[in-house]
Scaffold this motif. Structure first.
Motif, mmCIF file in Angstrom:
data_model
loop_
_atom_site.group_PDB
_atom_site.id
_atom_site.type_symbol
_atom_site.label_atom_id
_atom_site.label_comp_id
_atom_site.label_asym_id
_atom_site.label_seq_id
_atom_site.Cartn_x
_atom_site.Cartn_y
_atom_site.Cartn_z
ATOM 1 N N ALA A 1 11.175 -11.063 -9.887
ATOM 2 C CA ALA A 1 11.595 -11.902 -8.767
ATOM 3 C C ALA A 1 12.240 -11.048 -7.676
ATOM 4 C CB ALA A 1 12.571 -12.971 -9.253
ATOM 5 N N ARG A 2 13.112 -10.142 -8.095
ATOM 6 C CA ARG A 2 13.839 -9.309 -7.130
ATOM 7 C C ARG A 2 12.874 -8.376 -6.394
ATOM 8 N NH1 ARG A 2 15.844 -4.311 -8.525
ATOM 9 N NH2 ARG A 2 17.462 -3.373 -7.226
ATOM 10 N N GLN B 1 18.828 -4.029 -2.578
ATOM 11 C CA GLN B 1 19.879 -3.070 -2.893
ATOM 12 C C GLN B 1 19.464 -2.303 -4.154
ATOM 13 O OE1 GLN B 1 23.477 -5.153 -3.976
ATOM 14 N NE2 GLN B 1 24.666 -3.799 -2.687
ATOM 15 N N PRO B 2 19.110 -1.021 -4.046
ATOM 16 C CA PRO B 2 18.605 -0.347 -5.250
ATOM 17 C C PRO B 2 19.698 -0.135 -6.295
ATOM 18 C CG PRO B 2 18.761 1.187 -3.402
ATOM 19 C CD PRO B 2 19.128 -0.150 -2.868
ATOM 20 N N PHE B 3 19.304 -0.273 -7.553
ATOM 21 C CA PHE B 3 20.242 -0.045 -8.649
ATOM 22 C C PHE B 3 20.114 1.409 -9.106
ATOM 23 C CE2 PHE B 3 19.541 -4.734 -9.791
ATOM 24 C CZ PHE B 3 20.632 -5.124 -9.033
ATOM 25 N N THR C 1 23.053 -10.847 -3.489
ATOM 26 C CA THR C 1 22.166 -11.629 -4.340
ATOM 27 C C THR C 1 20.836 -10.888 -4.498
ATOM 28 O OG1 THR C 1 21.404 -12.846 -2.430
ATOM 29 C CG2 THR C 1 23.135 -13.878 -3.740
ATOM 30 N N GLN C 2 20.195 -11.088 -5.666
ATOM 31 C CA GLN C 2 19.018 -10.275 -5.978
ATOM 32 C C GLN C 2 17.747 -10.818 -5.343
ATOM 33 O OE1 GLN C 2 18.781 -9.092 -10.050
ATOM 34 N NE2 GLN C 2 20.975 -8.822 -10.214
ATOM 35 N N TRP C 3 17.718 -12.101 -5.043
ATOM 36 C CA TRP C 3 16.597 -12.623 -4.273
ATOM 37 C C TRP C 3 17.097 -13.779 -3.436
ATOM 38 C CZ3 TRP C 3 16.746 -12.667 -9.635
ATOM 39 C CH2 TRP C 3 16.957 -13.897 -10.229
ATOM 40 N N ARG C 4 16.385 -14.039 -2.338
ATOM 41 C CA ARG C 4 16.784 -15.098 -1.420
ATOM 42 C C ARG C 4 16.469 -16.452 -2.035
ATOM 43 N NH1 ARG C 4 12.729 -14.829 2.308
ATOM 44 N NH2 ARG C 4 11.608 -13.681 0.700
#
Lengths: 416, 97
Positions: free
Chosen positions: A191-192, A2-4, A22-25
């Motif tokens: 991480a993301r 999801q781009p910020f 969530t930013q990473w799985r």
């Protein structure tokens, strides 16, 4: 991913901040990958990101025994600079600074990189001579660094006491491109971005053994979450690198020491830059949250405890209070320690090892955070090509045998 | 701050001591005869043990003498101190964290 963006922020703000993902799985480890990175700090996560983005190796995983960024990436004092003496070091650390300058845009994650200037104080004639040598060496290498008189130093940092103190300020070396960044955001941003490229980030997964085939090459790792096979393994485990590498029978010229830092209660913006004093041993900056972030020296003895002696931090605070008398009534909020892996020459090792398929990125000692993007970038190159990038080619394990040290330890009056 | 039991003077605060690194690192008797790798190992390679570590300390601001210690590097708990030249004593399992 999801781009910020400002628009996304506005849209979510108008809809009650719902809909953020969530930013990473948090995937279960697969049985096999093309490559593994051991250590989920900035250097390891960054290496995974560059492996995926620049070398198109996306079937890879980062193994972290705790939570990502919970080691030294989340424990350092966030100072970034590249004013190292030797050509090899200047090239490596300035590579990192150039990557820092665009990292927020590249990762679409605000790492809050702030080039507020890093000023290193000289308190003795020897300091002044050494710093001027650094200034000249840096400028030859295209790294900005300049010498300031005491009055110029005070003009740059008005709180500085250049008056009558035990070790008077005789001048300072200032790198204006230096500064700070938000350390947690570096781990999270990498991480993301790595996760979006397909990298599995596996937390709470401690490596307990390294498996090798009949020819001696690596074929995988044993972990607390089972066996994971991979033909290439990069280790970036900072203070615990010796422990991991012993699992593959490799002994390193490393010693692990506790390094402590502390923060004050948050106050309004008072401190415009980073100030370091190696002679009386303290460094200080102010976080965007308002806390004064203060770094102390290492403890005397090797340890894995992530804590150190109180006399080390109080010594740093005495130096801070003498340099900045207005901080004498500030209360300290908390202090902590991290375990740093120190090499004999205080330069890192980013290299292949005698074990085929095993690569190591270690020995950053007390100053690894500043190098995070550059270190990760050349480490990824080394893993992908099975040979070092020109920038990290001198930072071998064999340099200790061959006497080709990159002896920043002897380049006196420089903290690392 | 650690409390260190000097075998000559008894327990004293860490500030009186200087750390001397890993103990029982033997200097090659004939440096000219050993390989570059063996010499590098003597100079630079250290066990960096996570667990019970044999190490040297010097009671600089006391008796001035070197001695050896066994310390658990996962807790910083001292298990024993002993004089230079003595073998490391056998100690009970380290105190759990």
């Amino acid at each position: 991913m999801q781009p910020f963006s400002g628009l996304a922020l506005l849209r979510r703000g108008l809809s009650g901040q719902r809909g953020w993902t969530t930013q990473w799985r948090s995937p279960e480890p697969k049985a096999a990958y093309d490559a593994l990175i051991v250590g989920g700090g900035g250097h390891g996560l960054g290496a995974a990101y560059y492996l995926a983005r620049e070398h198109h190796l996306t079937n890879i995983a980062v193994l972290e025994k705790g939570w990502i960024g919970g080691g030294n990436t989340g424990r350092n004092t966030t100072i970034i600079r590249s004013n190292y003496l030797f050509d090899e070091s200047a090239a490596l650390y300035d590579h990192a600074v150039r990557l820092w300058e665009h990292l927020s845009q590249v990762l679409n994650y605000n790492v809050m990189f702030s080039q507020r200037g890093v000023m290193m104080l000289a308190h003795t004639v020897h300091d002044a001579q050494v710093f001027k040598r650094h200034v000249h060496a840096n400028r030859v290498n295209g790294v900005d660094n300049e010498w300031l008189t005491p009055a110029e130093a005070k003009a740059f940092c008005p709180l500085l006491n250049i008056g009558n103190i035990r070790y008077p300020v005789l001048g300072a070396a200032l790198q204006r491109r230096g500064g700070t960044a938000r350390h947690d955001a570096v781990a999270w941003g990498y991480a993301r971005a790595a996760d979006a490229l397909g990298v599995d980030i596996i937390e709470n997964c401690e490596v307990t053994g390294i498996r090798r085939d009949a020819g001696g090459a690596v074929e995988g790792v044993e972990t607390t979450r089972g066996t994971i096979r991979a033909p290439r393994i990069g280790v970036a485990a900072s203070g615990h690198t010796s422990v991991i590498m012993k699992m593959a029978g490799i002994e390193l010229p490393l010693e692990s020491y506790p390094l402590q830092a502390l923060v004050s209660e948050p106050v309004k913006p008072v401190f415009p830059c980073v100030v370091m004093s190696n002679t009386i041993h303290a460094y200080i900056s102010q976080s965007d949250k308002g806390e004064l972030v203060i770094g102390a020296g290492t403890d005397a003895y090797t340890s894995y405890t992530q804590r150190g002696g109180l006399h080390i931090t109080s010594h740093a605070l005495e130096a801070i209070c003498e340099l900045f008398p207005m901080f004498r009534r500030l209360r300290m909020l908390r202090n902590w320690g991290g375990i740093v892996d120190v090499t004999p020459d205080r330069s890192p090792i980013i290299a292949r090892t005698p074990v085929p398929g095993l690569y190591v990125n270690c020995g950053w000692g007390t100053g690894g955070f500043k190098a995070t993007p550059g270190s990760a970038h050349v480490f990824a190159w080394t893993i992908a090509h099975d040979e070092p990038h020109p920038i990290n080619a001198p930072f071998t394990l064999e340099r200790f045998r061959d006497g080709r040290l990159i002896d920043e330890a002897a380049a006196a009056a420089v903290a690392h | 701050m650690l409390l260190i039991d000097c075998p000559y003077c008894g327990e004293r605060p860490e500030l009186e001591f200087v750390y001397g690194g890993q103990a029982h690192v033997a200097r090659p008797a004939q440096p000219a005869q050993v390989s570059a790798q063996q010499w590098a190992d003597y100079l630079y390679r250290r066990d960096n043990t996570r667990g019970v570590h044999a190490e040297r300390w010097r009671h600089t601001h006391g008796c001035g003498r070197f001695f050896n210690a066994l310390r658990d590097t996962t807790t910083d708990h001292f298990l024993a101190t002993y004089k230079v030249g003595e073998p490391p004593p056998t100690v009970a399992a380290p105190v759990p964290r």
